[in-house]
Design an enzyme around this catalytic site. Sequence first.
Site, PDB file in Angstrom:
ATOM      1  N   LYS A 134       5.305   9.442   8.598  1.00 19.58           N
ATOM      2  CA  LYS A 134       5.213   8.883   9.941  1.00 19.58           C
ATOM      3  C   LYS A 134       6.303   9.385  10.900  1.00 19.58           C
ATOM      4  O   LYS A 134       6.213  10.496  11.419  1.00 19.58           O
ATOM      5  CB  LYS A 134       5.177   7.348   9.842  1.00 19.58           C
ATOM      6  CG  LYS A 134       3.956   6.829   9.052  1.00 19.58           C
ATOM      7  CD  LYS A 134       3.920   5.328   8.970  1.00 19.58           C
ATOM      8  CE  LYS A 134       2.882   4.864   7.988  1.00 19.58           C
ATOM      9  NZ  LYS A 134       1.515   4.856   8.514  1.00 19.58           N
ATOM     10  N   ASP A 167       9.365   2.943  -1.069  1.00 17.66           N
ATOM     11  CA  ASP A 167       8.366   3.604  -0.231  1.00 17.66           C
ATOM     12  C   ASP A 167       8.687   3.228   1.225  1.00 17.66           C
ATOM     13  O   ASP A 167       8.291   2.170   1.702  1.00 17.66           O
ATOM     14  CB  ASP A 167       6.957   3.158  -0.624  1.00 17.66           C
ATOM     15  CG  ASP A 167       5.911   3.795   0.280  1.00 17.66           C
ATOM     16  OD1 ASP A 167       4.715   3.535   0.077  1.00 17.66           O
ATOM     17  OD2 ASP A 167       6.289   4.533   1.211  1.00 17.66           O
ATOM     18  N   TYR A 187       0.863  -1.193   0.000  1.00 18.23           N
ATOM     19  CA  TYR A 187       0.000   0.000   0.000  1.00 18.23           C
ATOM     20  C   TYR A 187       0.890   1.231   0.000  1.00 18.23           C
ATOM     21  O   TYR A 187       1.871   1.284   0.742  1.00 18.23           O
ATOM     22  CB  TYR A 187      -0.890  -0.007   1.246  1.00 18.23           C
ATOM     23  CG  TYR A 187      -1.724   1.253   1.446  1.00 18.23           C
ATOM     24  CD1 TYR A 187      -1.458   2.130   2.497  1.00 18.23           C
ATOM     25  CD2 TYR A 187      -2.779   1.566   0.595  1.00 18.23           C
ATOM     26  CE1 TYR A 187      -2.223   3.270   2.686  1.00 18.23           C
ATOM     27  CE2 TYR A 187      -3.556   2.708   0.788  1.00 18.23           C
ATOM     28  CZ  TYR A 187      -3.276   3.549   1.842  1.00 18.23           C
ATOM     29  OH  TYR A 187      -4.033   4.691   2.032  1.00 18.23           O
TER      30      TYR A 187
HETATM   31  P1  KE4 Z   1      -0.476   8.445   4.677  1.00 24.90           P
HETATM   32  O1  KE4 Z   1      -1.065   9.175   3.486  1.00 24.90           O
HETATM   33  O2  KE4 Z   1      -1.523   7.609   5.392  1.00 24.90           O
HETATM   34  O3  KE4 Z   1       0.315   9.374   5.611  1.00 24.90           O
HETATM   35  O4  KE4 Z   1       0.628   7.433   4.114  1.00 24.90           O
HETATM   36  C1  KE4 Z   1       0.256   6.491   3.145  1.00 24.90           C
HETATM   37  C2  KE4 Z   1       1.243   5.328   3.185  1.00 24.90           C
HETATM   38  C3  KE4 Z   1       2.197   5.240   2.184  1.00 24.90           C
HETATM   39  N1  KE4 Z   1       3.112   4.237   2.175  1.00 24.90           N
HETATM   40  C4  KE4 Z   1       3.118   3.303   3.157  1.00 24.90           C
HETATM   41  C5  KE4 Z   1       4.133   2.206   3.105  1.00 24.90           C
HETATM   42  C6  KE4 Z   1       2.161   3.357   4.207  1.00 24.90           C
HETATM   43  O5  KE4 Z   1       2.174   2.401   5.171  1.00 24.90           O
HETATM   44  C7  KE4 Z   1       1.206   4.385   4.223  1.00 24.90           C
HETATM   45  C8  KE4 Z   1       0.128   4.488   5.283  1.00 24.90           C
HETATM   46  N2  KE4 Z   1       0.068   3.429   6.225  1.00 24.90           N
HETATM   47  C9  KE4 Z   1      -1.231   3.160   6.802  1.00 24.90           C
HETATM   48  C10 KE4 Z   1      -1.066   1.968   7.738  1.00 24.90           C
HETATM   49  N3  KE4 Z   1      -1.284   0.768   7.062  1.00 24.90           N
HETATM   50  C11 KE4 Z   1      -1.805   4.359   7.495  1.00 24.90           C
HETATM   51  C12 KE4 Z   1      -3.002   4.058   8.386  1.00 24.90           C
HETATM   52  C13 KE4 Z   1      -4.287   4.537   7.762  1.00 24.90           C
HETATM   53  O6  KE4 Z   1      -4.477   4.386   6.525  1.00 24.90           O
HETATM   54  O7  KE4 Z   1      -5.139   5.022   8.546  1.00 24.90           O
END
Ligand code: KE4
Length: 426
Positions: A265, A237, A142
């Site tokens: 993060k 990523d 993801y």
């Molecule tokens: P954000 O847009 O949520 O800050 O980041 C997206 C993203 C991009 N790349 C990786 C590897 C990620 O894990 C994420 C976001 N992670 C999720 C947890 N699985 C955020 C939690 C959520 O979607 O509420």
Amino acid sequence: MNRSKTLFTEAKEILPGGVNSPVRAFSRVGGEPVYFNRGKGAYLFDEDGKAYIDYIGSWGPMIAGHAHPEVISAVQQAAENGLGFGAPTENETTLAKKIRQHMPTMELMRMVNSGTEATMSALRVARGFTGRDKIVKFEGCYHGHSDGLLVKAGSGALTLGEPDSAGVPLPIAEQTLTLAFNDIDALKTLFSSTGEQIAAVIVEPVAGNMGMVLPLPGFLAGLKQICEDYGALLIFDEVMTGFRVGLQGAQGLFSIQPDLTTLGKVIGGGLPVGAFGGRREVMECVAPLGPVYQAGTLSGNPLAMASGIATMSIIEQPDFFPDLEAKTSDFMQRLEVLASDRRVPLATTSLGGMFGFFFSNDKPISNFTQVLNSNTENFNTFFHHMLAAGVNLAPSPFESGFVSGAHTEREFSATLTAADSAFKNI
Ligand code: KE4
């Protein structure tokens, strides 16, 4: 008194599903979310005052523990000077230099406000630099919710992508090709027929969004070589793995130099920060230097920079990561022994302060198919038993867990006691 239930009912009237991000709604595990209103160290406290040992850490950022005094103080001081100026500030350079000190492949970088913005922008840079349109991603990985990345494999791995969400136009989805994670032969086959059209391969170097799945030996090096052979860019990523699996991220652990890296993060310490960056010649495409446009009202926000700098200063302490790695690995090993003693098939993984576990006989779990074959019913039973016992795990079997610098033996032994009791119910 269950104030969370009352608040969730009220939220559902005005927020889709009552949440601002789907995973928080407990759709995967059933039941209703707990509302927290305070965090301190390894703990969160719900609206009824119940304490929980927290292994979500706001999905990774809270590596120093909740409300770390040095982070709170830095943000308070920044806030007293104003919340944003819409002009360059010194701390944007300071944080960027801290990042580059540990990830030298990020020769030039840009701050954004989320991981989604970071990956969306990195894809645009890769397309602008190469003049190509196609992107390769991997099943189970993801990368945020931009249109080009909400895509699943077409009918055959070598066919064009299909939308993985309503609202994603087919022509956009068709530009993204999806392969099996850890299958380097499939990538070679794809590149042999389509390589000249591929702008970039984007990968979570350690997958954290299908549960935690490590790269097989040679997979990441193979990605790098194939990208080089065909003039495509390799995008790591590291939104989740960056400054989580180690101070140099997964790229340091596995000694791979991606062309571009995306972060999020931890570098914000809980406030909205993402970043994308990489080889200077590639990033010099980014406006105002070059033709690839990218912008953001709140990018480099003073409070977020202050939070990120303070968090980075904490994890840069010489013993921070050795201690985090050791206690997280020990925690997972003890969990696996308890499960084995109770005859519950459990496969655990950890790197740095990141961990995962699957209720499965497969060891190791190395691809999305094996993940989908794991026992999610057992996960749900385990999840709810742990939550009732005051242990806050990710409400989905397809997520990872996070340990902070504030977690001590007191928390691990309480967690393992609850886990042993949970295993008896599986
Ligand atoms: P954000 O847009 O949520 O800050 O980041 C997206 C993203 C991009 N790349 C990786 C590897 C990620 O894990 C994420 C976001 N992670 C999720 C947890 N699985 C955020 C939690 C959520 O979607 O509420």
